[in-house]
Design an enzyme around this catalytic site. Structure first.
Site, PDB file in Angstrom:
ATOM      1  CE  LYS A  56      -3.800  -2.296   2.457  1.00 41.45           C
ATOM      2  NZ  LYS A  56      -4.452  -2.584   3.745  1.00 41.45           N
ATOM      3  CD  GLN A 100      -3.380  -4.319   6.902  1.00 42.45           C
ATOM      4  OE1 GLN A 100      -3.599  -3.219   6.408  1.00 42.45           O
ATOM      5  NE2 GLN A 100      -3.712  -5.436   6.299  1.00 42.45           N
ATOM      6  CG  ASP A 123      -9.207  -0.006   5.972  1.00 42.36           C
ATOM      7  OD1 ASP A 123      -8.933  -0.397   4.826  1.00 42.36           O
ATOM      8  OD2 ASP A 123      -8.499  -0.247   6.972  1.00 42.36           O
TER       9      ASP A 123
HETATM   10  N1  GUN Z   1      -6.657  -6.856   6.714  1.00 42.08           N
HETATM   11  C1  GUN Z   1      -7.004  -7.500   5.568  1.00 42.08           C
HETATM   12  N2  GUN Z   1      -7.531  -6.651   4.667  1.00 42.08           N
HETATM   13  C2  GUN Z   1      -7.529  -5.435   5.248  1.00 42.08           C
HETATM   14  C3  GUN Z   1      -7.947  -4.155   4.810  1.00 42.08           C
HETATM   15  O1  GUN Z   1      -8.458  -3.948   3.701  1.00 42.08           O
HETATM   16  N3  GUN Z   1      -7.765  -3.140   5.714  1.00 42.08           N
HETATM   17  C4  GUN Z   1      -7.242  -3.345   6.934  1.00 42.08           C
HETATM   18  N4  GUN Z   1      -7.131  -2.300   7.751  1.00 42.08           N
HETATM   19  N5  GUN Z   1      -6.851  -4.530   7.384  1.00 42.08           N
HETATM   20  C5  GUN Z   1      -6.990  -5.564   6.529  1.00 42.08           C
END
Ligand code: GUN
Length: 299
Positions: A56, A100, A123
């Site tokens: 990311k 995350q 998110d």
């Molecule tokens: N863990 C797995 N996918 C995601 C996501 O899209 N965002 C976050 N914050 N954690 C994740």
């Protein structure tokens, strides 16, 4: 007879969207605004999370989005983490942030999500954004569902009047993608069935599906005899399966038995290279959207 299928190339769409986002960021900066800024909060050292967050961050950098990872050890307390979230909420120079997941067991992830300012929740996990999504109001749509819809849109795959079968009822994929495809929109206007671990005879539903979205995290769950000729198959699975022949010692395995299912499909996503790159670019899309809203450029 076998039908030739088209691969839904998430990597290629990711590249296109990167260029579009980069151009928008450059325009924003040329007009005298600050570039968007994103923070990813990473707790502990989970291998998958490290990789996702790294990907990311490098994609943000490539698009001119200011980004940082804020790291904490796995023994951070819930209270301390909530304080950090409050600090990020109060940072006026920050457009959006993500925490995350998964978080260590001693931390209530839902409590942390609910502490995030919905206007910075890129998110799309906060109940305010989930609620807005369910009634079609502008908010933030979570990354994987948005990425799936964008993939369909950019390949001109209409879901209008089609039967979409979603496998999996998670809060971050199954439920929101089902909601999006119900909307009076494109993609959307679908008849949506959501199957889950308590559904009896899942194959009955998938065999009647024009579009299958597999998001249950069970490698190769979807077999050829579960799929109708000409179906569109979207594979959200990314289970790490041990593989000594790979440098990393594992490979990513989708929820679809690709080799046997693909010949029956009109379109299918590969794993990796299908939904994964779309999820990453969707986060950047949301960050740019947050920045545009914060600068009065968008509602
Ligand atoms: N863990 C797995 N996918 C995601 C996501 O899209 N965002 C976050 N914050 N954690 C994740």
């Amino acid at each position: 007879m076998e039908t030739p299928y088209t691969l839904l190339d998430g990597k290629e769409i990711n590249r296109q969207m990167r260029e579009e986002i980069k151009a928008e960021v450059e325009k924003m900066v040329a007009e005298g605004h600050k570039s968007p800024r994103l923070i990813a909060v990473l707790v502990g050292h989970d291998g998958g999370s490290e990789t996702y967050v790294h990907n990311k961050m490098i994609t943000c950098e490539a698009c001119g989005i200011r980004s940082e990872t804020l790291r904490f050890e796995a023994d951070i307390t819930e209270e301390e983490l909530l304080k950090e979230v409050a600090k990020l909420n109060a940072d006026d120079d920050l457009d959006g942030f993500i925490v995350q997941l998964p978080l260590p067991k001693h931390i209530d992830a839902q409590k942390v999500i609910e502490a995030i300012d919905p206007r910075k929740d890129v998110d799309g996990f906060h109940p305010t954004n989930v609620g807005k999504l369910s009634i079609g109001l502008p908010g933030f749509v979570s990354a994987t569902p948005f990425g799936i819809c964008e993939l369909l849109r950019r390949y001109n795959i209409s879901t209008d009047g089609k039967h979409v079968v979603v496998l999996g009822r998670s809060d971050i994929v199954g439920k929101p993608v089902a909601q999006l495809l119900l909307h009076k929109d494109n993609p959307g206007n679908a008849t949506v069935t959501v199957c889950h671990s308590h559904t009896k005879d899942i194959a009955f539903y998938t065999r009647h599906a024009d579009v299958i979205i597999a998001a249950l995290g069970q490698p190769h769950f979807v077999k050829a005899d579960m799929v109708k000729e000409g179906a569109v198959v979207i594979d959200v699975g990314t289970t790490r399966v041990p593989d000594a022949s790979r440098a990393k010692g594992f490979r990513l395995c989708g929820d679809v038995d690709f080799d046997n299912v693909a010949p029956k499909c009109s379109y299918i996503t590969p794993v990796p290279g299908g939904v994964g790159p779309m999820t990453i670019i969707a986060l950047l899309h949301n960050t740019l959207l947050a920045a545009r809203r914060n600068r009065g450029l968008e509602k």
